[in-house]
Design a protein around this motif. Structure first.
Motif, PDB file in Angstrom:
ATOM      1  N   VAL A 287       0.851  -1.192   0.000  1.00  0.00           N
ATOM      2  CA  VAL A 287       0.000   0.000   0.000  1.00  0.00           C
ATOM      3  C   VAL A 287       0.885   1.241   0.000  1.00  0.00           C
ATOM      4  CG1 VAL A 287      -1.739   1.293   1.291  1.00  0.00           C
ATOM      5  CG2 VAL A 287      -1.812  -1.194   1.264  1.00  0.00           C
ATOM      6  N   ARG A 288       0.617   2.159  -0.908  1.00  0.00           N
ATOM      7  CA  ARG A 288       1.360   3.421  -0.985  1.00  0.00           C
ATOM      8  C   ARG A 288       0.535   4.606  -0.497  1.00  0.00           C
ATOM      9  NH1 ARG A 288       5.740   1.827  -0.002  1.00  0.00           N
ATOM     10  NH2 ARG A 288       6.669   0.417  -1.492  1.00  0.00           N
TER      11      ARG A 288
ATOM     12  N   VAL B 289     -15.157   6.774   5.363  1.00  0.00           N
ATOM     13  CA  VAL B 289     -14.765   5.685   4.461  1.00  0.00           C
ATOM     14  C   VAL B 289     -13.269   5.406   4.585  1.00  0.00           C
ATOM     15  CG1 VAL B 289     -14.631   4.954   2.055  1.00  0.00           C
ATOM     16  CG2 VAL B 289     -16.628   6.210   2.863  1.00  0.00           C
ATOM     17  N   ARG B 290     -12.469   6.440   4.558  1.00  0.00           N
ATOM     18  CA  ARG B 290     -11.012   6.295   4.694  1.00  0.00           C
ATOM     19  C   ARG B 290     -10.656   5.690   6.058  1.00  0.00           C
ATOM     20  NH1 ARG B 290      -6.156   9.685   5.785  1.00  0.00           N
ATOM     21  NH2 ARG B 290      -4.615   8.993   4.276  1.00  0.00           N
ATOM     22  N   ARG B 291     -11.318   6.147   7.089  1.00  0.00           N
ATOM     23  CA  ARG B 291     -11.070   5.642   8.443  1.00  0.00           C
ATOM     24  C   ARG B 291     -11.425   4.163   8.530  1.00  0.00           C
ATOM     25  NH1 ARG B 291      -7.807   5.761  12.030  1.00  0.00           N
ATOM     26  NH2 ARG B 291      -7.703   7.979  11.668  1.00  0.00           N
ATOM     27  N   ARG B 292     -12.531   3.743   7.906  1.00  0.00           N
ATOM     28  CA  ARG B 292     -12.936   2.343   7.946  1.00  0.00           C
ATOM     29  C   ARG B 292     -11.890   1.460   7.270  1.00  0.00           C
ATOM     30  NH1 ARG B 292     -17.278   2.118   4.731  1.00  0.00           N
ATOM     31  NH2 ARG B 292     -16.281   0.826   3.170  1.00  0.00           N
ATOM     32  N   ILE B 293     -11.371   1.901   6.137  1.00  0.00           N
ATOM     33  CA  ILE B 293     -10.336   1.130   5.441  1.00  0.00           C
ATOM     34  C   ILE B 293      -9.092   1.005   6.321  1.00  0.00           C
ATOM     35  CG2 ILE B 293      -8.751   1.158   3.476  1.00  0.00           C
ATOM     36  CD1 ILE B 293     -11.042   2.439   1.854  1.00  0.00           C
ATOM     37  N   MET B 294      -8.695   2.089   6.950  1.00  0.00           N
ATOM     38  CA  MET B 294      -7.514   2.059   7.811  1.00  0.00           C
ATOM     39  C   MET B 294      -7.746   1.194   9.048  1.00  0.00           C
ATOM     40  SD  MET B 294      -6.231   5.981   7.401  1.00  0.00           S
ATOM     41  CE  MET B 294      -4.752   5.777   8.369  1.00  0.00           C
ATOM     42  N   ASP B 295      -8.964   1.199   9.579  1.00  0.00           N
ATOM     43  CA  ASP B 295      -9.282   0.371  10.743  1.00  0.00           C
ATOM     44  C   ASP B 295      -9.205  -1.117  10.422  1.00  0.00           C
ATOM     45  OD1 ASP B 295      -9.644   2.572  12.333  1.00  0.00           O
ATOM     46  OD2 ASP B 295     -11.845   2.538  12.238  1.00  0.00           O
ATOM     47  N   MET B 296      -9.353  -1.479   9.157  1.00  0.00           N
ATOM     48  CA  MET B 296      -9.234  -2.879   8.746  1.00  0.00           C
ATOM     49  C   MET B 296      -7.780  -3.324   8.654  1.00  0.00           C
ATOM     50  SD  MET B 296     -12.182  -3.503   5.923  1.00  0.00           S
ATOM     51  CE  MET B 296     -12.393  -1.927   5.127  1.00  0.00           C
TER      52      MET B 296
ATOM     53  N   ALA C  77       1.623  -1.516   4.324  1.00  0.00           N
ATOM     54  CA  ALA C  77       1.109  -2.878   4.563  1.00  0.00           C
ATOM     55  C   ALA C  77       1.163  -3.683   3.267  1.00  0.00           C
ATOM     56  CB  ALA C  77      -0.324  -2.813   5.088  1.00  0.00           C
ATOM     57  N   GLU C  78       1.518  -4.959   3.397  1.00  0.00           N
ATOM     58  CA  GLU C  78       1.517  -5.845   2.238  1.00  0.00           C
ATOM     59  C   GLU C  78       0.169  -6.535   2.133  1.00  0.00           C
ATOM     60  OE1 GLU C  78       4.704  -8.588   1.896  1.00  0.00           O
ATOM     61  OE2 GLU C  78       6.165  -7.009   1.518  1.00  0.00           O
ATOM     62  N   ILE C  79      -0.350  -6.604   0.906  1.00  0.00           N
ATOM     63  CA  ILE C  79      -1.654  -7.211   0.652  1.00  0.00           C
ATOM     64  C   ILE C  79      -1.488  -8.298  -0.407  1.00  0.00           C
ATOM     65  CG2 ILE C  79      -3.988  -6.828  -0.207  1.00  0.00           C
ATOM     66  CD1 ILE C  79      -3.830  -3.990   0.830  1.00  0.00           C
ATOM     67  N   PHE C  80      -2.016  -9.481  -0.114  1.00  0.00           N
ATOM     68  CA  PHE C  80      -2.029 -10.579  -1.072  1.00  0.00           C
ATOM     69  C   PHE C  80      -3.459 -10.735  -1.573  1.00  0.00           C
ATOM     70  CE2 PHE C  80      -2.787 -15.173  -1.808  1.00  0.00           C
ATOM     71  CZ  PHE C  80      -1.974 -15.325  -2.925  1.00  0.00           C
TER      72      PHE C  80
ATOM     73  N   PRO D   2     -17.078  -9.117  -4.342  1.00  0.00           N
ATOM     74  CA  PRO D   2     -15.967  -8.468  -3.649  1.00  0.00           C
ATOM     75  C   PRO D   2     -14.609  -9.046  -4.053  1.00  0.00           C
ATOM     76  CG  PRO D   2     -16.879 -10.147  -2.238  1.00  0.00           C
ATOM     77  CD  PRO D   2     -17.690 -10.163  -3.516  1.00  0.00           C
ATOM     78  N   ILE D   3     -13.581  -8.452  -3.484  1.00  0.00           N
ATOM     79  CA  ILE D   3     -12.210  -8.907  -3.664  1.00  0.00           C
ATOM     80  C   ILE D   3     -11.753  -9.451  -2.312  1.00  0.00           C
ATOM     81  CG2 ILE D   3      -9.851  -8.167  -4.161  1.00  0.00           C
ATOM     82  CD1 ILE D   3     -11.120  -5.882  -5.833  1.00  0.00           C
ATOM     83  N   GLU D   4     -11.240 -10.677  -2.288  1.00  0.00           N
ATOM     84  CA  GLU D   4     -10.748 -11.262  -1.037  1.00  0.00           C
ATOM     85  C   GLU D   4      -9.241 -11.098  -0.977  1.00  0.00           C
ATOM     86  OE1 GLU D   4     -12.016 -15.199  -0.106  1.00  0.00           O
ATOM     87  OE2 GLU D   4     -14.082 -14.783  -0.677  1.00  0.00           O
ATOM     88  N   VAL D   5      -8.760 -10.531   0.127  1.00  0.00           N
ATOM     89  CA  VAL D   5      -7.333 -10.278   0.297  1.00  0.00           C
ATOM     90  C   VAL D   5      -6.870 -10.790   1.657  1.00  0.00           C
ATOM     91  CG1 VAL D   5      -7.381  -8.238  -1.192  1.00  0.00           C
ATOM     92  CG2 VAL D   5      -7.676  -7.958   1.257  1.00  0.00           C
ATOM     93  N   THR D   6      -5.557 -10.957   1.783  1.00  0.00           N
ATOM     94  CA  THR D   6      -4.943 -11.265   3.068  1.00  0.00           C
ATOM     95  C   THR D   6      -4.062 -10.079   3.422  1.00  0.00           C
ATOM     96  OG1 THR D   6      -4.937 -13.625   2.595  1.00  0.00           O
ATOM     97  CG2 THR D   6      -3.467 -12.865   4.344  1.00  0.00           C
ATOM     98  N   VAL D   7      -4.313  -9.487   4.583  1.00  0.00           N
ATOM     99  CA  VAL D   7      -3.529  -8.347   5.052  1.00  0.00           C
ATOM    100  C   VAL D   7      -3.239  -8.531   6.535  1.00  0.00           C
ATOM    101  CG1 VAL D   7      -5.608  -6.944   5.432  1.00  0.00           C
ATOM    102  CG2 VAL D   7      -3.421  -5.826   5.187  1.00  0.00           C
ATOM    103  N   ARG D   8      -1.983  -8.362   6.900  1.00  0.00           N
ATOM    104  CA  ARG D   8      -1.540  -8.492   8.292  1.00  0.00           C
ATOM    105  C   ARG D   8      -1.951  -9.828   8.922  1.00  0.00           C
ATOM    106  NH1 ARG D   8       0.592  -3.553   9.669  1.00  0.00           N
ATOM    107  NH2 ARG D   8      -0.251  -1.793   8.504  1.00  0.00           N
TER     108      ARG D   8
END
Length: 74
Positions: A15-16, A24-31, A37-40, A50-56
């Motif tokens: 994530v850059r 909306v921005r706060r909700r994304i950051m709360d996740m 952060a690296e996202i797979f 939706p899009i399923e990802v693995t983060v943290r």
């Protein structure tokens, strides 16, 4: 930079920047999706939502609209 919505399945990105503002921005950051952060990307539904990802270390599903706000770099 590309956004998370356009990232192909099976790719790992960093994530850059998170666009948007307010709740909306706060909700994304709360996740756990924060700068650096690296996202797979695990799965993308047939229609892209939706899009399923693995983060943290945990799995997360994101809507296309939310994924567009996350700017990433390979």
């Amino acid at each position: 930079m590309n956004n998370l919505r356009n990232t192909p399945m099976g790719a790992t990105v960093t994530v850059r920047k998170i666009e948007g503002e307010g709740a909306v921005r706060r909700r994304i950051m709360d996740m756990g999706i924060t700068r650096g952060a690296e996202i797979f990307v695990r799965k993308v539904a047939p229609l892209g939502d939706p899009i399923e990802v693995t983060v943290r270390g945990y799995e997360l599903s994101l809507r296309k609209a939310d994924a567009e706000m996350v700017l990433v770099e390979a």
